[in-house]
Design an enzyme around this catalytic site. Structure first.
Site, PDB file in Angstrom:
ATOM      1  N   GLU A 182       0.834   4.059   1.657  1.00 35.92           N
ATOM      2  CA  GLU A 182       1.277   4.567   2.954  1.00 35.92           C
ATOM      3  C   GLU A 182       2.371   3.691   3.555  1.00 35.92           C
ATOM      4  O   GLU A 182       3.351   4.202   4.107  1.00 35.92           O
ATOM      5  CB  GLU A 182       0.087   4.648   3.929  1.00 35.92           C
ATOM      6  CG  GLU A 182      -1.009   5.589   3.484  1.00 35.92           C
ATOM      7  CD  GLU A 182      -2.109   4.915   2.666  1.00 35.92           C
ATOM      8  OE1 GLU A 182      -3.225   5.456   2.655  1.00 35.92           O
ATOM      9  OE2 GLU A 182      -1.856   3.867   2.044  1.00 35.92           O
ATOM     10  N   CYS A 202      -2.645   0.183   7.163  1.00 33.67           N
ATOM     11  CA  CYS A 202      -1.814   1.378   7.041  1.00 33.67           C
ATOM     12  C   CYS A 202      -1.940   2.269   8.276  1.00 33.67           C
ATOM     13  O   CYS A 202      -0.948   2.800   8.776  1.00 33.67           O
ATOM     14  CB  CYS A 202      -2.189   2.155   5.789  1.00 33.67           C
ATOM     15  SG  CYS A 202      -1.767   1.265   4.267  1.00 33.67           S
ATOM     16  N   HIS A 242       0.838  -1.195   0.000  1.00 33.82           N
ATOM     17  CA  HIS A 242       0.000   0.000   0.000  1.00 33.82           C
ATOM     18  C   HIS A 242       0.876   1.249   0.000  1.00 33.82           C
ATOM     19  O   HIS A 242       1.995   1.251   0.532  1.00 33.82           O
ATOM     20  CB  HIS A 242      -0.906   0.027   1.219  1.00 33.82           C
ATOM     21  CG  HIS A 242      -2.031  -0.952   1.147  1.00 33.82           C
ATOM     22  ND1 HIS A 242      -3.195  -0.792   1.857  1.00 33.82           N
ATOM     23  CD2 HIS A 242      -2.174  -2.108   0.457  1.00 33.82           C
ATOM     24  CE1 HIS A 242      -4.015  -1.807   1.606  1.00 33.82           C
ATOM     25  NE2 HIS A 242      -3.403  -2.620   0.760  1.00 33.82           N
TER      26      HIS A 242
END
Length: 141
Positions: free
Chosen positions: A48, A79, A46
């Site tokens: 982040e 995240c 992801h």
């Protein structure tokens, strides 16, 4: 935020999902990330998380408490947890959970709801197995 959105748009143009993230410290960008799920088949890829990994490596520290996260979308529970673990205290995001649900990305809302439940009430089976015998508890070493 503008840079996070730019990253997200570019990622969509390259076949990815609309997620970009930027970590800022002392008014300077220290790390960026975009979702790489489509590239590496890694569910933890992801935006982040990738920005956090890059920043921690660059700074040589797990502590990002003096950094601010800018994300193109509301952070998923994974995240957000990483942001808590790394000490990030300020998070700004653009697309809300409701925005994400409208385009078929309801998994974050579902997981947030699951996390409020007791283990036995979740859709995933979680059972505690205690240690016994000659197995050493690594928490007590």
């Amino acid at each position: 935020m503008k840079r996070a959105i730019e990253l997200a748009v570019k990622n969509v143009e390259e076949g990815g999902q609309p997620f970009g993230a930027v970590l800022v410290k002392d008014n300077q960008i220290i790390a960026e990330g975009v979702n790489e799920l489509h590239i590496k088949n890694d569910i933890s890829g992801h935006a982040e998380l990738l920005a956090i990994r890059k920043a921690q490596e660059k700074l040589g520290s797990l502590n990002l408490s003096s950094s601010t996260m800018y994300a193109s979308g509301h952070p998923c529970p994974m995240c957000l947890s990483a942001m808590y673990f790394s000490g990030i205290k300020n998070i700004y995001y653009s697309a809300s959970l409701e925005d994400l649900e409208e385009v078929g990305m309801e998994y974050s809302s579902f997981i947030y709801q699951e996390l409020t439940k007791k283990n036995k009430e979740r859709t995933i089976v979680m059972k505690h197995i205690g240690l016994s015998g000659d197995i050493k508890n690594p928490l007590k070493m």
